[in-house]
Design an enzyme around this catalytic site. Structure first.
Site, PDB file in Angstrom:
ATOM      1  N   SER A 262      46.790 -70.033 -82.713  1.00  0.00           N
ATOM      2  CA  SER A 262      45.493 -70.398 -83.284  1.00  0.00           C
ATOM      3  C   SER A 262      44.307 -69.868 -82.494  1.00  0.00           C
ATOM      4  O   SER A 262      43.259 -69.593 -83.062  1.00  0.00           O
ATOM      5  CB  SER A 262      45.390 -71.916 -83.421  1.00  0.00           C
TER       6      SER A 262
ATOM      7  N   GLU B  58      54.451 -70.958 -82.079  1.00  0.00           N
ATOM      8  CA  GLU B  58      53.658 -70.795 -83.311  1.00  0.00           C
ATOM      9  C   GLU B  58      53.916 -69.374 -83.800  1.00  0.00           C
ATOM     10  O   GLU B  58      54.168 -68.487 -82.976  1.00  0.00           O
ATOM     11  CB  GLU B  58      52.167 -70.987 -83.006  1.00  0.00           C
TER      12      GLU B  58
ATOM     13  N   HIS C  37      48.891 -70.946 -89.248  1.00  0.00           N
ATOM     14  CA  HIS C  37      47.956 -69.842 -89.493  1.00  0.00           C
ATOM     15  C   HIS C  37      48.619 -68.630 -90.141  1.00  0.00           C
ATOM     16  O   HIS C  37      47.966 -67.608 -90.344  1.00  0.00           O
ATOM     17  CB  HIS C  37      47.269 -69.441 -88.183  1.00  0.00           C
TER      18      HIS C  37
ATOM     19  N   LYS D 232      44.791 -74.643 -94.288  1.00  0.00           N
ATOM     20  CA  LYS D 232      44.144 -73.391 -93.875  1.00  0.00           C
ATOM     21  C   LYS D 232      44.120 -72.411 -95.050  1.00  0.00           C
ATOM     22  O   LYS D 232      43.327 -72.600 -95.958  1.00  0.00           O
ATOM     23  CB  LYS D 232      44.825 -72.894 -92.612  1.00  0.00           C
TER      24      LYS D 232
ATOM     25  N   ASN E 152      38.956 -71.864 -91.873  1.00  0.00           N
ATOM     26  CA  ASN E 152      40.345 -71.419 -92.039  1.00  0.00           C
ATOM     27  C   ASN E 152      40.652 -71.116 -93.505  1.00  0.00           C
ATOM     28  O   ASN E 152      41.804 -71.018 -93.891  1.00  0.00           O
ATOM     29  CB  ASN E 152      41.306 -72.515 -91.569  1.00  0.00           C
TER      30      ASN E 152
ATOM     31  N   ASP F 126      55.673 -73.257 -85.831  1.00  0.00           N
ATOM     32  CA  ASP F 126      54.485 -73.752 -86.529  1.00  0.00           C
ATOM     33  C   ASP F 126      53.817 -72.551 -87.206  1.00  0.00           C
ATOM     34  O   ASP F 126      53.326 -71.645 -86.535  1.00  0.00           O
ATOM     35  CB  ASP F 126      53.559 -74.406 -85.485  1.00  0.00           C
TER      36      ASP F 126
ATOM     37  N   HIS G  91      49.525 -75.452 -79.710  1.00  0.00           N
ATOM     38  CA  HIS G  91      48.444 -76.295 -80.239  1.00  0.00           C
ATOM     39  C   HIS G  91      48.566 -77.740 -79.722  1.00  0.00           C
ATOM     40  O   HIS G  91      49.676 -78.230 -79.474  1.00  0.00           O
ATOM     41  CB  HIS G  91      48.534 -76.283 -81.772  1.00  0.00           C
TER      42      HIS G  91
HETATM   43  C1  LIG Z   1      48.797 -74.270 -84.875  1.00  0.00           C
HETATM   44  C2  LIG Z   1      48.272 -75.497 -85.521  1.00  0.00           C
HETATM   45  N1  LIG Z   1      49.131 -76.492 -85.828  1.00  0.00           N
HETATM   46  C3  LIG Z   1      48.697 -77.624 -86.411  1.00  0.00           C
HETATM   47  C4  LIG Z   1      47.382 -77.825 -86.716  1.00  0.00           C
HETATM   48  C5  LIG Z   1      46.933 -79.110 -87.341  1.00  0.00           C
HETATM   49  O1  LIG Z   1      46.789 -78.966 -88.704  1.00  0.00           O
HETATM   50  P1  LIG Z   1      45.846 -79.936 -89.560  1.00  0.00           P
HETATM   51  O2  LIG Z   1      44.464 -79.417 -89.417  1.00  0.00           O
HETATM   52  O3  LIG Z   1      46.378 -79.839 -90.943  1.00  0.00           O
HETATM   53  O4  LIG Z   1      45.985 -81.300 -88.980  1.00  0.00           O
HETATM   54  C6  LIG Z   1      46.461 -76.821 -86.443  1.00  0.00           C
HETATM   55  C7  LIG Z   1      45.029 -77.034 -86.800  1.00  0.00           C
HETATM   56  O5  LIG Z   1      44.120 -76.506 -86.271  1.00  0.00           O
HETATM   57  C8  LIG Z   1      46.901 -75.640 -85.819  1.00  0.00           C
HETATM   58  O6  LIG Z   1      46.049 -74.667 -85.500  1.00  0.00           O
END
Ligand SMILES: Cc1ncc(COP(=O)(O)O)c(C=O)c1O
Length: 380
Positions: free
Chosen positions: A178, A174, A206, A237, A44, A203, A130
């Protein structure tokens, strides 16, 4: 123990057993695994900042000043001035009144959602949310409804049917998904939230650092900062750091400092991380060419694959190529790995049955030359 063995056997038979693969070296989009070098399409580190000399410099300075650890949680003595500088900076970056820093994106989603919402409330979340969002929703105890991915009609009809029975209501999405690399109809989601008297949580894990004039994310690109109640995103990321943020109102931050268990009951991250996160935000601002080139490379790769007849999804630096069948997906990934591409198969339960895929996560270091060769190699 017998149950564990049985579970592992079934996973192996179905080709779904996950294993760990230690990386011994990483530099500019390349990694070494098992003594073999690969071009890495699973990281990422979208902007290629992880090896930036300014980050290494700042890490050294922070280490000398504070040592290796924060030594306590934020509400004890782990609350450093650096945290406050970072939070002020995030609030400006995201154009919101205030911000709160969390130890990871996972901890942020689980903690924020379950602190803000509870019994008697309801949550409407996209079906492709996610795992950290799903876990936060489950932990909250609120009644929840999953709407079809990016489907406004489905959400609207759920809201019409269910919203009235509950106290507070939250819509979650999101801004770049992801696994599918696509984005939601954010403006229309905001309209629905207003029409049905809800709040909205997005969220930007990404999207942070990639979209928007200043790299703030999709919310910035669409100018919706005022309309979105809770904007969460990560440093793990594109920002090549660690931890996560929530940008929101001052009152919500104050409330979370007092109630959010994943914030309260965990040691603050090492100061080196916080110092590097501050530098990453500077780099996103000062080196916009990284995101411009990344998105141009992603466009080139996606168009090239489509021209070859592949089913490609998304509108971002995350490029899923849908293969469908599990075994075929595994085989294609294996073949590409033999050719020196670190690309991983994504299978159920991470994605729905029948939608197994290769997920290409592009970084600034993946030049058009590399990508053109990869398109040839996938085809063969
Ligand atoms: C959409 C989304 N939210 C949250 C997270 C979690 O983030 P972190 O890796 O900082 O725990 C991810 C991680 O893959 C993600 O893809």
């Amino acid at each position: 123990m017998a149950e564990i063995e049985e579970f592992l056997k079934i996973r192996e038979r179905e080709g779904l057993l996950r294993t760990l693969k230690p990386v011994s070296w990483r530099d500019k989009g390349r990694i070494r695994v098992n003594k073999k070098e690969y071009i890495d399409f699973s990281s990422n580190d979208y902007l290629g900042l992880s090896g930036h000399p300014k980050l290494a410099e700042e890490a050294k300075k922070a280490m000398e000043k504070f040592g290796t650890a924060a030594c306590a949680s934020r509400l004890m003595s782990g609350d450093l001035e650096l945290h406050h500088r970072l939070e002020e900076r995030i609030a400006r970056f995201k154009n919101k009144e205030a911000a709160l820093f969390f130890n990871s994106g996972y901890q942020a989603n689980v903690g924020i959602i379950s602190s803000l919402y509870g019994k008697g409330d309801c949550i409407f979340l996209d079906r492709l949310s996610h795992a950290s969002i799903i876990d936060g929703v489950l932990l909250s105890g609120a009644k929840f409804f999953r709407f079809k991915h990016n489907n406004l009609e489905d959400l609207d009809s759920l809201l019409k049917k269910e919203r009235g029975r509950f106290n507070k209501a939250l819509i979650i999405t999101e801004t770049i998904f992801s696994m599918d690399g696509d984005r939601p109809p954010l403006r229309e989601l905001v309209r629905l939230k207003e029409r049905h008297n809800c709040e909205i949580f997005v969220d930007e894990a990404h999207a942070t650092g990639i979209f928007g004039k200043n790299g703030g994310g999709v919310v910035e690109e669409e100018g919706l900062e005022e309309k979105i109640d809770f904007i969460m995103g990560t440093f793990s990321k594109a920002l090549a750091g660690f931890g996560a943020y929530l940008a929101t109102s001052k009152k919500a931050v104050e409330y979370l400092v007092n109630t959010c268990r994943s914030f309260i009951y965990s040691t603050a991250l090492p100061p080196v991380i916080i110092a590097c996160n501050l530098v990453s935000l500077d780099l996103v601002e000062k080196e916009p060419y990284r995101r411009d080139e990344l998105l141009e490379q992603a466009r080139y790769f996606r168009d090239g694959l489509k021209a070859e007849g592949f089913e490609v999804r998304g509108q971002s630096q995350i490029i899923p190529v849908i293969i469908g069948d599990n075994a075929k997906t595994l085989d294609t990934a294996k073949r590409l790995q033999e050719k020196g591409y670190w690309v991983l198969p994504i299978r159920p339960p991470t994605v729905p049955e029948g939608e197994s895929r290769l997920r290409f996560s592009l970084t600034f270091h993946h030049s058009k030359e590399i990508l053109g060769k990869l398109i040839d190699d996938i085809r063969i």
